[in-house]
Design a protein around this motif. Sequence first.
Motif, short mmCIF file in Angstrom:
data_model
loop_
_atom_site.label_atom_id
_atom_site.label_comp_id
_atom_site.label_asym_id
_atom_site.label_seq_id
_atom_site.Cartn_x
_atom_site.Cartn_y
_atom_site.Cartn_z
N ASN A 195 2.94 8.29 7.76
CA ASN A 195 2.28 9.01 8.85
C ASN A 195 0.84 9.37 8.49
N ILE A 196 0.64 9.76 7.24
CA ILE A 196 -0.73 10.11 6.81
C ILE A 196 -1.62 8.87 6.90
N LEU A 197 -1.05 7.73 6.56
CA LEU A 197 -1.87 6.51 6.48
C LEU A 197 -2.13 5.84 7.83
N ASP A 198 -1.29 6.17 8.83
CA ASP A 198 -1.45 5.50 10.13
C ASP A 198 -2.46 6.26 11.00
N ASN A 199 -3.73 6.13 10.69
CA ASN A 199 -4.77 6.76 11.51
C ASN A 199 -6.00 5.87 11.49
N PRO A 200 -6.97 6.15 12.37
CA PRO A 200 -8.12 5.24 12.49
C PRO A 200 -8.94 5.07 11.20
N HIS A 201 -8.76 5.96 10.24
CA HIS A 201 -9.47 5.78 8.96
C HIS A 201 -8.49 5.57 7.82
N GLY A 202 -7.26 5.21 8.17
CA GLY A 202 -6.22 5.06 7.16
C GLY A 202 -6.07 3.63 6.66
N ILE A 203 -4.82 3.24 6.45
CA ILE A 203 -4.53 1.96 5.77
C ILE A 203 -5.09 0.75 6.53
N TRP A 204 -5.24 0.89 7.86
CA TRP A 204 -5.70 -0.26 8.65
C TRP A 204 -7.13 -0.64 8.37
N ARG A 205 -7.86 0.25 7.73
CA ARG A 205 -9.26 -0.08 7.46
C ARG A 205 -9.41 -0.91 6.18
N CYS A 206 -8.29 -1.26 5.56
CA CYS A 206 -8.36 -2.25 4.48
C CYS A 206 -8.36 -3.61 5.14
N HIS A 207 -9.32 -4.47 4.76
CA HIS A 207 -9.40 -5.80 5.36
C HIS A 207 -9.14 -6.88 4.33
#
Lengths: 251, 121, 152
Positions: A195-207
Amino acid sequence: MSYVKLVVQRYDPERDEKPRFQEYIVPYRKGMTVLDAILYARDYLDHSIGVRFSCRMASCGSCGMKINGKPALACYTQVSELGTERIVVQPMDNFPVIKDLATDFEEFFEKHKELMPYLVREDRAEQENPKSEYLMKPEELERILQFTYCIKCGLCYSVCPTVGTDKLFPGPQAIAQAYRYVEDVRDEGGETRLNILDNPHGIWRCHFAGSCSAVCPKGVDPALGIQLLRRYVMRGKAPRKKGEGSKPFTK
Amino acid sequence: MGDKIMTERKIMMIQYVTGILSVFLVSVHLLYQGVIVPYEKAISFSQVLSLYRHIFYGSMLEILLVVILVHGFNGLRIILLELNQSQDWSKAVDIITVIATVVTIAYGTRTVILAVFGGVS
Amino acid sequence: MEKGRERNRRGIRGWFDPTVPNNLERWAYFFQRLTGLGILAYVIGHIGDTSFFVGGPFGTGPNQSSWSFDLSITENVVGHLILIFVVLIVTFHGINGIRLILAELGIMVGKPSKIEYPYRPSSLRSVQRHIIWVAIVLAVLAAIWAGSILFG
Ligand code: SF4
């Protein structure tokens, strides 16, 4: 080679307008590491050089810096392997400079802490006063073992292109450690971490630029941990719910 | 994140799905308009008209329009979000990219609708 | 302190970093961004340009003279060179994008194992890296193919 020209980036944010370079001539000896050269310069030529170090054997993670432009541990880099007499040392990128080569790890450790780098169990009372060990199979250990080798040197953080612009992105080290605990069969805090990682600056910003893994001196492969963790975040499901962690050993 | 309509997870799911669809549809579009139909003919008025008015190709163009713009503007949003982390910036980026997506889709859809139903002149 | 803090963050310059050794993925990351922005710009332009098929922004239906006017602007050497470039970046972005989607879901990145010195990260050794080369080669071939059609 009888000497090396050590070029140190000098910068005291309290006093200096901008960084400058200072050159020191250091006598070379066989087996000399870059850290040895810096410490020689500091001990015999200029006491004011700011550098952080401790173990001198790639275990403490204190002496990460840019050596001839490449991020590495100074204690883990032989002068001879650089193949040049001129060695330029600079502080790691993406970390605030305290002085010269010493950088500030506050933000880095804060982000690490936020992802709860410890075992989380529903039964806190039992965890505080365990009667026996929690069970774990060898193959389960293998899934997390390489990530436990992280020495928090910050080299991965210094090369990550997202960290370079996004102050809120946790960075490769913190996310890889989150994976290490989410995947740990004894842990029950997976859902909270996801839950902490699922945010607009979280894990998804790893490319998956992969630079973290390319520079890690301990073979941790943070990029691998992040991608494997992302699978759980995408599913919206941790491998274990609260209360599903491995049970304490009984005879 | 509970107060948000879209969690980042769902947005990224859309990003992946639109990405895969775009690859597929762009390949079909390029192969059809470059290889199957010779390029000279492909851009001729009559050929383009018949494509728009072909039920499958016309629908495909509309779907391609939507998926590629959603994917593209969300990609732009991701890049912009990484540049600045203030609340105002994030909000502005979200709003502007959504508006840009809707406006460009609307304009492209207008072309498709007029090409299919408008009188030829 | 804040001065030094800001000074050292890499910013956009960090998108491109050829100094990281053994890191083809970093190049792919940089070009994926750039090509993505380029394709978005082209798509917007293409939507504007194709609207001339129906007479432009104020048109009412398929219009032969407006389309001819549009083709007179786009169908020339510069227009064709742009198209070839678009085919190049679209092919790269598409194939590399599929690689990223798979990798980001933990596919083709290898798996954790007992590691030994010298460390060779499995994520940078796995199949995903070969796909970057496939993307580069196919992008060049597609551009050559487009060139042969447009100028052949
Ligand atoms: S993952 Fe590797 S590079 Fe990053 S902090 Fe840990 S040991 Fe250092």
